[in-house]
Scaffold this motif. Sequence first.
Motif, short mmCIF file in Angstrom:
data_model
loop_
_atom_site.label_atom_id
_atom_site.label_comp_id
_atom_site.label_asym_id
_atom_site.label_seq_id
_atom_site.Cartn_x
_atom_site.Cartn_y
_atom_site.Cartn_z
N THR A 1 0.82 -1.21 0.00
CA THR A 1 0.00 0.00 0.00
C THR A 1 0.85 1.26 0.00
OG1 THR A 1 -0.15 -0.02 2.42
CG2 THR A 1 -1.91 -1.13 1.18
N CYS A 2 2.17 1.11 0.17
CA CYS A 2 3.06 2.26 0.03
C CYS A 2 4.35 1.78 -0.65
CB CYS A 2 3.36 2.92 1.37
SG CYS A 2 4.39 1.95 2.49
N ALA A 3 5.18 2.73 -1.03
CA ALA A 3 6.44 2.41 -1.68
C ALA A 3 7.49 3.42 -1.28
CB ALA A 3 6.28 2.40 -3.20
N LEU A 4 8.74 3.05 -1.44
CA LEU A 4 9.85 3.98 -1.25
C LEU A 4 10.36 4.41 -2.61
CD1 LEU A 4 11.92 2.27 1.59
CD2 LEU A 4 10.22 4.09 1.81
N ILE A 5 10.62 5.70 -2.76
CA ILE A 5 11.25 6.18 -3.98
C ILE A 5 12.46 7.03 -3.60
CG2 ILE A 5 9.13 6.11 -5.33
CD1 ILE A 5 8.94 9.12 -5.06
N ALA A 6 13.53 6.85 -4.34
CA ALA A 6 14.73 7.67 -4.16
C ALA A 6 14.71 8.74 -5.23
CB ALA A 6 15.99 6.81 -4.27
N ILE A 7 14.84 10.01 -4.82
CA ILE A 7 14.73 11.12 -5.76
C ILE A 7 15.82 12.15 -5.51
CG2 ILE A 7 12.22 10.86 -5.97
CD1 ILE A 7 11.93 13.33 -4.16
N ASP A 8 16.08 12.94 -6.55
CA ASP A 8 16.88 14.15 -6.35
C ASP A 8 16.13 15.05 -5.38
OD1 ASP A 8 18.86 13.48 -8.18
OD2 ASP A 8 17.74 14.33 -9.86
N ARG A 9 16.85 15.66 -4.46
CA ARG A 9 16.20 16.56 -3.51
C ARG A 9 15.42 17.66 -4.24
NH1 ARG A 9 16.64 17.57 1.85
NH2 ARG A 9 18.35 16.07 2.08
N GLU A 10 15.94 18.11 -5.38
CA GLU A 10 15.28 19.18 -6.13
C GLU A 10 13.95 18.74 -6.72
OE1 GLU A 10 18.39 18.19 -6.50
OE2 GLU A 10 19.47 19.87 -5.61
N GLY A 11 13.74 17.44 -6.81
CA GLY A 11 12.51 16.94 -7.41
C GLY A 11 11.35 16.82 -6.45
N TYR A 12 11.59 17.08 -5.17
CA TYR A 12 10.55 16.84 -4.17
C TYR A 12 9.33 17.74 -4.37
CZ TYR A 12 8.27 16.04 0.31
OH TYR A 12 7.35 15.73 1.28
N GLU A 13 9.54 19.00 -4.69
CA GLU A 13 8.42 19.92 -4.86
C GLU A 13 7.55 19.50 -6.05
OE1 GLU A 13 7.41 22.24 -2.80
OE2 GLU A 13 9.08 21.61 -1.49
N ASP A 14 8.19 19.08 -7.14
CA ASP A 14 7.42 18.60 -8.28
C ASP A 14 6.65 17.34 -7.92
OD1 ASP A 14 6.95 18.66 -11.36
OD2 ASP A 14 7.57 16.60 -10.95
N LEU A 15 7.28 16.46 -7.14
CA LEU A 15 6.61 15.24 -6.71
C LEU A 15 5.35 15.56 -5.91
CD1 LEU A 15 6.71 12.11 -6.49
CD2 LEU A 15 7.98 12.42 -4.36
N LYS A 16 5.44 16.51 -4.99
CA LYS A 16 4.29 16.89 -4.17
C LYS A 16 3.14 17.40 -5.04
CE LYS A 16 6.04 19.74 -1.13
NZ LYS A 16 6.08 20.62 0.06
#
Length: 245
Positions: A216-231
């Motif tokens: 029901t959930c997952a872990l994703i590794a991202i560039d720190r700069e991509g967090y706002e776009d992800l949200k």
Amino acid sequence: MFKFRDLTIFDISPELRMVISCDSSGGIGDKERDVVKVDPEVLGYFTTQVALMELVATGSKPISIINTLGVEMNETGKRIIEGIKRAIKPLNMNEDIMITGSTEENIPVCQTSMGITIVGLIEKSKWRVIKAEKNDVVVAIGIPKVGNELASDMSEFFSLDLMLELINKPYVKDILPVGSKGIAYELGVMASTNGLKYELAEKIEMDINKTAGPATCALIAIDREGYEDLKESVSIPLNIIAKLY
């Protein structure tokens, strides 16, 4: 042959790789002695989705789904298979996937059980080679839920549809569905398979040791700069869990 996380992989030619994933479930369904009461179609959907997400995360395409059902075909087995068919719809390749399996027709059963095995193929050149790097952020997407909690709002769950969307984001380096071993365990797997270590975030607003049931959930590794776009891109809950180093 080699193992990668929960997958078994065979190099079947210089260019082609076979990938196998599996999952199982017991005591969940609508039979007399099932502990968690759900429609068998829901069981088939979630159990299949777990194995599908693990396989699709590598870039592999499923070619066969084998269900081993500890129930009769009529009616429970048919309803589970309907759930399997619903789980593969986001791939838009229903006609290209062979669904086969077996049911229990000799002994009356009073508790539901099922297993699922998915076989996929991928060209070696297309194996997802993007890897997490030092200073990447690990984000938990979705909320860990299990058992009767699955009857709650599914808008909080990670899904195959969302995974297919995320793997095309340039800032997403790695995706790892979380199962019964919980976020903390899978965080260690993600770090080690990328040759890294991790540092937990100072404030984590969820139980990282709780089972996430059928992913029901997952872990994703991202560039720190991509967090706002992800949200802005997703509507389900996000929680920063750790930094990789």
